[in-house]
Design a protein around this motif. Structure first.
Motif, PDB file in Angstrom:
ATOM      1  N   ASN A   1      22.217 -33.805  -8.476  1.00  0.00           N
ATOM      2  CA  ASN A   1      21.180 -33.127  -7.698  1.00  0.00           C
ATOM      3  C   ASN A   1      21.627 -31.699  -7.394  1.00  0.00           C
ATOM      4  O   ASN A   1      22.694 -31.494  -6.797  1.00  0.00           O
TER       5      ASN A   1
ATOM      6  N   GLU B   1      29.539 -33.769  -2.657  1.00  0.00           N
ATOM      7  CA  GLU B   1      28.929 -32.477  -2.982  1.00  0.00           C
ATOM      8  C   GLU B   1      30.011 -31.541  -3.495  1.00  0.00           C
ATOM      9  O   GLU B   1      31.085 -31.455  -2.896  1.00  0.00           O
TER      10      GLU B   1
ATOM     11  N   SER C   1      26.413 -40.487  -8.606  1.00  0.00           N
ATOM     12  CA  SER C   1      25.488 -39.462  -8.118  1.00  0.00           C
ATOM     13  C   SER C   1      26.297 -38.366  -7.428  1.00  0.00           C
ATOM     14  O   SER C   1      27.135 -38.655  -6.573  1.00  0.00           O
TER      15      SER C   1
ATOM     16  N   ALA D   1      26.079 -34.202  -5.866  1.00  0.00           N
ATOM     17  CA  ALA D   1      25.298 -32.998  -5.555  1.00  0.00           C
ATOM     18  C   ALA D   1      26.122 -31.777  -5.947  1.00  0.00           C
ATOM     19  O   ALA D   1      27.328 -31.725  -5.706  1.00  0.00           O
TER      20      ALA D   1
ATOM     21  N   THR E   1      21.904 -38.149  -2.575  1.00  0.00           N
ATOM     22  CA  THR E   1      23.107 -38.289  -3.417  1.00  0.00           C
ATOM     23  C   THR E   1      23.995 -39.419  -2.897  1.00  0.00           C
ATOM     24  O   THR E   1      24.485 -40.255  -3.670  1.00  0.00           O
TER      25      THR E   1
END
Ligand SMILES: NC(=O)c1ccc[n+]([C@@H]2O[C@H](COP(=O)([O-])OP(=O)(O)OC[C@H]3O[C@@H](n4cnc5c(N)ncnc54)[C@H](O)[C@@H]3O)[C@@H](O)[C@H]2O)c1
Length: 258
Positions: A140, A245, A181, A183, A167
């Motif tokens: 993402n 992230e 997943s 970010a 995420t």
């Protein structure tokens, strides 16, 4: 360029230009077949054509990420063409600024449908395909505004913060199926919206120099910087990275305004 994504395929939203195009180019250069899922037919077709001319596997799918039917059809077209789906990059988005005391509910819904809901809907339609194959990666594209922000960035920053939550949930709830997943949060990256931002300044060159100087690395990011990171995160070399992230901003967020 490399073969770390050989045999994989990627669905990249908003890949007709800017960061999305940079991501599609890097994924393709590392061996992935790519669907350019884009609302703009002209730029989407032209990116897919350029990739094919470079010898890569690519197709264009007209997808407005605000529309679930178009996402569903785009994912189905991807699977039909490439025989599966390994990587989704939720990149399409737009910086939108409203006064929180004046924004209408319709404006809020439209903004969230572009900057947050579309990413969830792409997950919704990709997860069953990934799950059936027992692997997948969803990346993402958030922003440095996901964790901090500056004045008058509402509600773009709200949506980008939401992408971090998305995420984490995908990572937790689908990790046991080998679906990751992550970010990616870019800072200033040289794309059309940033070029237009500079052009609006009284002295565009001075404004660009001022922004460059805020960065420890004394430069602004390029779409290929983001693309290179995404290609790494999508690969098996990043197989233990999920639910987090990665900030890619030339160090600007290491510094507070003084
Ligand atoms: N450029 C930056 O400095 C920067 C920094 C942080 C985060 N980002 C994020 O990176 C992403 C890409 O930004 P960019 O700078 O490349 O912007 P851009 O405007 O150059 O590209 C966005 C692309 O998304 C497409 N798009 C727009 N609405 C769409 C929709 N409804 N469905 C499908 N495609 C759609 C556009 O046609 C365009 O090709 C965005 O999510 C943005 O928030 C950008």
């Amino acid at each position: 360029m490399g073969d770390r994504l050989n045999g994989k395929s990627a669905f990249v939203t908003g890949a007709g230009q800017g960061i999305g195009r940079g991501i599609a180019e890097e994924l393709a250069a590392h061996g992935a077949a790519v669907t350019i899922a884009e609302i703009n037919e002209r730029t989407g077709q032209s990116t897919a054509n350029a990739l094919r001319q470079a010898g890569y596997k690519a197709q264009f799918a007209r997808v407005d990420i605000r529309c679930e039917d178009e996402i569903s059809a785009g994912v189905a077209a991807h699977v039909a063409q490439f025989g599966g789906l390994d990587i989704v990059v939720n990149n399409a988005g737009q910086n939108q600024h409203f006064d929180a005391s004046k924004m209408s509910v319709d404006e809020w819904e439209r903004s969230m449908s572009l900057n947050l809901r579309g990413a969830w809907l792409c997950c919704k339609h990709a997860l069953p395909v990934m799950s059936a194959r027992g692997a997948g990666v969803i990346i993402n594209i958030a922003s440095v505004h996901a964790t901090m922000t500056t004045y008058n960035f509402f509600p773009y920053n709200v949506a980008k913060s939401g992408l971090l939550g998305l995420t984490r949930s995908i990572a937790l709830d689908w990790g046991h199926q080998n679906i990751r997943s992550v970010a990616v949060s870019p800072g200033y990256t040289r794309t059309q919206p940033l070029i237009e931002f500079f052009e609006q300044a009284a002295d565009p060159a001075a404004e660009e120099a001022r922004v460059i100087n805020l960065h420890p690395l004394k430069r602004i990011g390029q779409p290929e910087d983001i693309g290179a990171l995404v290609a790494f995160l999508a690969s098996d070399a990043a197989s233990f990275i999920t639910g987090t992230e990665i900030v890619i901003d030339g160090g600007i967020s290491a510094r507070y305004a003084d």
